[in-house]
Write a protein that holds these residues in place. Structure first.
Motif, PDB file in Angstrom:
ATOM      1  N   HIS A 119       0.815  -1.224   0.000  1.00  0.00           N
ATOM      2  CA  HIS A 119       0.000   0.000   0.000  1.00  0.00           C
ATOM      3  C   HIS A 119       0.843   1.267   0.000  1.00  0.00           C
ATOM      4  N   VAL A 120       0.211   2.359  -0.398  1.00  0.00           N
ATOM      5  CA  VAL A 120       0.826   3.676  -0.268  1.00  0.00           C
ATOM      6  C   VAL A 120       0.003   4.446   0.750  1.00  0.00           C
ATOM      7  N   GLY A 121       0.621   4.780   1.868  1.00  0.00           N
ATOM      8  CA  GLY A 121      -0.098   5.531   2.895  1.00  0.00           C
ATOM      9  C   GLY A 121       0.288   6.982   2.848  1.00  0.00           C
ATOM     10  N   CYS A 122       1.543   7.263   3.187  1.00  0.00           N
ATOM     11  CA  CYS A 122       1.978   8.647   3.338  1.00  0.00           C
ATOM     12  C   CYS A 122       2.697   9.151   2.105  1.00  0.00           C
ATOM     13  N   ASP A 123       3.413   8.264   1.424  1.00  0.00           N
ATOM     14  CA  ASP A 123       4.261   8.641   0.302  1.00  0.00           C
ATOM     15  C   ASP A 123       5.422   9.544   0.733  1.00  0.00           C
TER      16      ASP A 123
ATOM     17  N   SER B 191       7.774   8.402   3.269  1.00  0.00           N
ATOM     18  CA  SER B 191       8.703   7.526   4.008  1.00  0.00           C
ATOM     19  C   SER B 191       8.392   7.373   5.488  1.00  0.00           C
ATOM     20  N   GLN B 192       7.222   7.771   5.913  1.00  0.00           N
ATOM     21  CA  GLN B 192       6.937   7.751   7.351  1.00  0.00           C
ATOM     22  C   GLN B 192       6.156   6.522   7.803  1.00  0.00           C
ATOM     23  N   CYS B 193       5.244   5.997   6.968  1.00  0.00           N
ATOM     24  CA  CYS B 193       4.207   5.116   7.506  1.00  0.00           C
ATOM     25  C   CYS B 193       4.486   3.633   7.360  1.00  0.00           C
ATOM     26  N   GLY B 194       5.320   3.242   6.417  1.00  0.00           N
ATOM     27  CA  GLY B 194       5.676   1.836   6.287  1.00  0.00           C
ATOM     28  C   GLY B 194       4.627   0.963   5.614  1.00  0.00           C
ATOM     29  N   ALA B 195       3.530   1.538   5.112  1.00  0.00           N
ATOM     30  CA  ALA B 195       2.504   0.727   4.443  1.00  0.00           C
ATOM     31  C   ALA B 195       3.057   0.081   3.170  1.00  0.00           C
ATOM     32  N   CYS B 196       4.124   0.666   2.640  1.00  0.00           N
ATOM     33  CA  CYS B 196       4.713   0.193   1.383  1.00  0.00           C
ATOM     34  C   CYS B 196       5.888  -0.758   1.600  1.00  0.00           C
TER      35      CYS B 196
ATOM     36  N   LYS C 146      11.340   0.619   2.335  1.00  0.00           N
ATOM     37  CA  LYS C 146      10.123   1.348   1.999  1.00  0.00           C
ATOM     38  C   LYS C 146      10.083   1.541   0.487  1.00  0.00           C
TER      39      LYS C 146
ATOM     40  N   CYS D  33       8.267   3.121  -1.398  1.00  0.00           N
ATOM     41  CA  CYS D  33       7.960   4.457  -1.929  1.00  0.00           C
ATOM     42  C   CYS D  33       9.204   5.325  -1.981  1.00  0.00           C
TER      43      CYS D  33
HETATM   44  S1  FES Z   1       3.909   5.008   1.684  1.00  0.00           S
HETATM   45 FE1  FES Z   1       4.320   5.557   3.734  1.00  0.00          FE
HETATM   46  S2  FES Z   1       6.374   4.863   3.950  1.00  0.00           S
HETATM   47 FE2  FES Z   1       5.989   4.456   1.895  1.00  0.00          FE
END
Ligand code: FES
Ligand SMILES: Cc1cc2nc3c(=O)[nH]c(=O)nc-3n(C[C@H](O)[C@H](O)[C@H](O)COP(=O)(O)OP(=O)(O)OC[C@H]3O[C@@H](n4cnc5c(N)ncnc54)[C@H](O)[C@@H]3O)c2cc1C
Ligand code: FES
Lengths: 269, 165
Positions: B37-41, B43-48, B58, B60
């Protein structure tokens, strides 16, 4: 992101040739700063020169009294390296405090110091340990390398190849991470060698990493936590933002300095 | 357009891509592996989070061209519908999710934590290792429990498979 040419040279010579040929070439290390910068269109290099293909930049070598770490060595490698742990344990520990595991798997020593973010961790270690930055063309003392906010002594096209850390001094790094970003709100590296003490502060000052000479002088006379009592950093030189005032950061830096001294004295941890 | 080759979830993949394409977009848009997934784009959220040559990164913050020749593992590649990966099973068992958006990244991070710290994990270790993975729903308690349990199950699974060899 604007478009660019991408290169992955396999030697330093090839990388240098590309760096001087491209009209606006940028080196790419782990990309942990550069890729977000490109995504936000804050930079539009004509060429990206990925250093990932240059194996010589990945070595960690211990010579008698020098620990040499290649520019492309990642934070995770420094944190895990037995050689680093034995030579300068505080350096391995510092690397393990940078960002999060995924960032440490990509981010590099060379990228971090070339970027010279005022809140980055490595600059404090380089300055306190009296390290030398080695490039394709010269050796630069850490003292002369970090010039200011995101500014270093590097010339256009100059490539950091390694950092040489003298072995011998005992070091301790204490960091107060920003609860959101994990970058340092204040980080202090104290190094204690024969009769000499060096104290470097990162994260706190507007001009980036700096040596706290009053603290060094006080600790050289008397290496105790008490020696730091009454010393204060000028609040107006510190970063003031939504995360904290200048006075808060000046205070934090002093607390981190005390903790680092305590740690070196073996009183805690 | 450069021709890109890498191994994704064990299969060789080749594609012509735009040089600017991020690894996460390559996986999602070119390969239709939308579990990443893409959450924050930012580098903060780790969804990717995916594994690149065996390590969590990461996706993204990696250009697809940087992954040329690399081995990529995404959430689609860790288990099968018939046989979930022990870490996936542990997230199910301990209900380590609410909306599930962060879950693929959490599972990829969890497997990576176990790789580096072993199969017996402390709560404090897992909490600090999850610094780069943000969940907006769960309060983390069940995620931490799931990762500790999943890591243990990974140890048991490899012990059993060694015994079977
Ligand atoms: S989309 Fe959040 S860290 Fe990559
Ligand atoms: C979520 C997150 C949290 C982070 N937290 C921290 C933290 O707590 N502490 C901290 O210190 N850092 C932190 N960082 C930054 C991280 O440490 C990276 O190392 C840093 O961003 C540099 O990235 P890089 O090594 O990938 O270099 P890149 O992003 O590839 O390059 C950075 C710059 O250096 C130049 N460059 C790269 N290599 C060389 C070389 N060999 N010679 C000359 N110039 C070169 C590039 O051209 C570019 O301008 C964080 C980053 C992220 C994304
Ligand atoms: S379960 Fe919703 S973001 Fe984590």
């Amino acid at each position: 992101m604007f478009s660019f040419n991408y290169h992955r040279p396999e030697s330093l010579e090839a990388a240098l040739a590309l760096a001087s040929a491209g009209e606006d070439a940028r080196l790419l290390a782990g990309g942990q700063t550069l890729i977000p910068t490109l995504k936000q269109r804050l930079a539009s290099p004509s060429d990206l020169i990925d250093l990932a293909g240059v194996p010589a930049l990945r070595d960690i070598v211990r010579e008698a009294d020098v620990l040499r770490i290649g520019a492309m060595v990642r934070h995770a490698d420094v944190a895990a390296s037995k050689v680093v742990r034995e030579a300068i344990p505080a350096l391995a520990e510092l690397a393990g405090l940078i960002g999060d595991p995924a960032v440490r798997h990509r981010g590099t020593l060379g990228g971090s110091i070339a970027n010279n973010d005022p809140s980055a961790d490595y600059p404090a270690a380089l300055l306190a340990l009296d390290a030398t930055v080695e490039t394709d063309r010269r050796h630069i003392a850490a003292e002369d390398f970090f010039l200011g906010l995101f500014e270093t002594a590097l010339e256009p096209g100059e490539i950091v190849t390694a950092v040489a850390f003298p072995v011998g001094a005992r070091g301790a790094y204490e960091k107060f991470p920003n609860p959101a970003s994990r970058y340092a709100m204040a980080g202090v590296f104290v190094a204690r060698g024969e009769g000499r003490v060096r104290v470097a502060v990162t994260g706190a000052a507007q001009g980036g990493v700096f040596r706290w000479s009053e603290a060094e002088a006080a600790l050289e006379t008397d290496f105790t936590v008490e020696a730091l009592v009454g010393l204060a950093l000028p609040a107006h030189d510190m970063i003031a933002d939504i995360h904290g005032t200048g006075a808060y950061r000046a205070h934090l830096a002093a607390v981190m300095a005390r903790r680092a001294v305590e740690r070196l004295l073996g009183e805690v941890g | 357009m450069p021709l890109l080759s890498m191994t994704v979830n064990g299969a060789a993949v080749t594609a012509e891509i735009d040089i600017r394409m991020l690894l996460v977009d390559f996986l999602r848009e070119e390969l239709r592996l939308t579990g990443t997934h893409v959450g924050c784009d930012t580098s903060q959220c780790g969804a990717c989070t995916v594994h690149m040559d065996g390590e969590a990164v990461k996706a993204c913050a990696v250009l697809a061209v940087q992954a040329e020749g690399a081995r990529i593992l995404t959430i689609e590649g860790v288990g099968t519908l018939a046989q979930l990966h022990p870490m996936q099973e542990a997230f199910r068992e301990h209900h380590g999710l609410q909306c599930g958006f962060c879950t693929p990244g959490m599972i990829m991070a969890g497997i990576d934590i176990s790789r580096r710290h072993g199969t017996e994990l402390e709560v404090a270790t897992v909490r600090s290792e999850l610094e780069g993975n943000i969940c907006r729903c769960t309060g983390y308690h069940n995620i931490v429990t799931a990762i500790i349990s999943g890591a243990r199950a990974m140890g048991d699974a490899s012990a059993t498979s060694h015994a079977a060899e």
